[in-house]
Design a protein around this motif. Structure first.
Motif, PDB file in Angstrom:
ATOM      1  N   VAL A  28       0.874  -1.408   0.129  1.00 45.47           N
ATOM      2  CA  VAL A  28       0.139   0.015   0.114  1.00 45.47           C
ATOM      3  C   VAL A  28       0.911   1.174  -0.085  1.00 45.47           C
ATOM      4  O   VAL A  28       0.718   2.114  -0.775  1.00 45.47           O
ATOM      5  N   ARG A  29       1.699   1.313   0.957  1.00 45.94           N
ATOM      6  CA  ARG A  29       2.643   2.527   0.870  1.00 45.94           C
ATOM      7  C   ARG A  29       3.351   2.612  -0.377  1.00 45.94           C
ATOM      8  O   ARG A  29       3.593   3.722  -0.791  1.00 45.94           O
ATOM      9  N   THR A  30       3.849   1.609  -1.089  1.00 46.80           N
ATOM     10  CA  THR A  30       4.534   1.569  -2.193  1.00 46.80           C
ATOM     11  C   THR A  30       3.799   2.412  -3.329  1.00 46.80           C
ATOM     12  O   THR A  30       4.220   3.041  -4.069  1.00 46.80           O
ATOM     13  N   ALA A  31       2.619   1.812  -3.308  1.00 45.90           N
ATOM     14  CA  ALA A  31       1.677   2.162  -4.446  1.00 45.90           C
ATOM     15  C   ALA A  31       1.329   3.737  -4.205  1.00 45.90           C
ATOM     16  O   ALA A  31       0.969   4.586  -5.233  1.00 45.90           O
ATOM     17  N   MET A  32       1.249   4.198  -2.989  1.00 46.10           N
ATOM     18  CA  MET A  32       0.879   5.742  -2.537  1.00 46.10           C
ATOM     19  C   MET A  32       2.011   6.313  -2.979  1.00 46.10           C
ATOM     20  O   MET A  32       1.790   7.512  -3.614  1.00 46.10           O
ATOM     21  N   LYS A  33       3.282   5.983  -2.669  1.00 44.96           N
ATOM     22  CA  LYS A  33       4.344   6.747  -3.151  1.00 44.96           C
ATOM     23  C   LYS A  33       4.419   6.727  -4.642  1.00 44.96           C
ATOM     24  O   LYS A  33       4.778   7.962  -5.244  1.00 44.96           O
ATOM     25  N   LYS A  50      -1.253   5.191 -11.997  1.00 48.58           N
ATOM     26  CA  LYS A  50      -0.905   4.777 -10.666  1.00 48.58           C
ATOM     27  C   LYS A  50      -1.862   5.023  -9.466  1.00 48.58           C
ATOM     28  O   LYS A  50      -2.017   4.159  -8.782  1.00 48.58           O
ATOM     29  N   LEU A  51      -2.865   5.992  -9.879  1.00 44.50           N
ATOM     30  CA  LEU A  51      -3.840   6.096  -8.924  1.00 44.50           C
ATOM     31  C   LEU A  51      -4.910   4.882  -8.744  1.00 44.50           C
ATOM     32  O   LEU A  51      -5.134   4.396  -7.951  1.00 44.50           O
ATOM     33  N   GLN A  75      -6.910   7.566   2.776  1.00 45.24           N
ATOM     34  CA  GLN A  75      -5.653   7.412   1.777  1.00 45.24           C
ATOM     35  C   GLN A  75      -6.091   7.773   0.346  1.00 45.24           C
ATOM     36  O   GLN A  75      -5.435   8.419  -0.418  1.00 45.24           O
ATOM     37  N   LYS A  76      -7.509   7.285  -0.022  1.00 48.01           N
ATOM     38  CA  LYS A  76      -7.784   7.390  -1.456  1.00 48.01           C
ATOM     39  C   LYS A  76      -8.047   8.664  -1.632  1.00 48.01           C
ATOM     40  O   LYS A  76      -7.870   9.257  -2.641  1.00 48.01           O
ATOM     41  N   SER A  77      -8.790   9.392  -0.668  1.00 44.98           N
ATOM     42  CA  SER A  77      -9.105  10.697  -0.943  1.00 44.98           C
ATOM     43  C   SER A  77      -7.720  11.759  -0.832  1.00 44.98           C
ATOM     44  O   SER A  77      -7.887  12.625  -1.844  1.00 44.98           O
ATOM     45  N   ASN A  78      -6.934  11.501  -0.334  1.00 47.29           N
ATOM     46  CA  ASN A  78      -5.729  12.231  -0.277  1.00 47.29           C
ATOM     47  C   ASN A  78      -5.107  11.952  -1.471  1.00 47.29           C
ATOM     48  O   ASN A  78      -4.498  13.170  -2.175  1.00 47.29           O
ATOM     49  N   LEU A  79      -5.044  10.994  -2.038  1.00 45.38           N
ATOM     50  CA  LEU A  79      -4.316  10.498  -3.133  1.00 45.38           C
ATOM     51  C   LEU A  79      -5.127  11.388  -4.533  1.00 45.38           C
ATOM     52  O   LEU A  79      -4.447  11.813  -5.364  1.00 45.38           O
ATOM     53  N   GLN A  80      -6.559  11.118  -4.408  1.00 45.53           N
ATOM     54  CA  GLN A  80      -7.333  11.717  -5.352  1.00 45.53           C
ATOM     55  C   GLN A  80      -6.988  13.393  -5.376  1.00 45.53           C
ATOM     56  O   GLN A  80      -6.903  13.872  -6.507  1.00 45.53           O
TER      57      GLN A  80
END
Length: 88
Positions: A28-33, A50-51, A75-80
């Motif tokens: 999860v952390r790698t995907a977010m990075k 990547k999102l 987490q999804k909201s922050n990435l979006q």
């Protein structure tokens, strides 16, 4: 150390779960990075790709019980929001 047979088994299964959970959290952390790096490069297409992958990994971690749903939603909201900041 436990003396009861069932507790000895639980210790082993808990350790297996702990190791597996660490692995999923790392994914999860790698995907977010990867999303953050794409946003820093200001590459909208890569960031969107990547999102989608990050959302998939995060949702999978919820279904496996690694994360709570609220944590995943945050987490999804922050990435979006990060990716949306490129569109402006």
């Amino acid at each position: 150390m436990a003396n009861i047979k069932q507790q000895k088994k639980r210790i082993l299964t808990n350790e297996k779960s702990r190791v597996r959970n660490i692995s999923y959290k790392s994914k999860v952390r790698t995907a977010m990075k990867a999303v953050r790096v794409a946003v820093e490069k200001k590459d909208l297409d890569l960031a969107n790709t990547k999102l989608v992958l990050a959302f998939s990994v995060i949702d999978r971690s919820v279904s496996k019980g690694i994360q709570k749903k609220g944590t995943a939603d945050r987490q999804k909201s922050n990435l979006q929001n990060l990716v949306n900041s490129l569109k402006k």
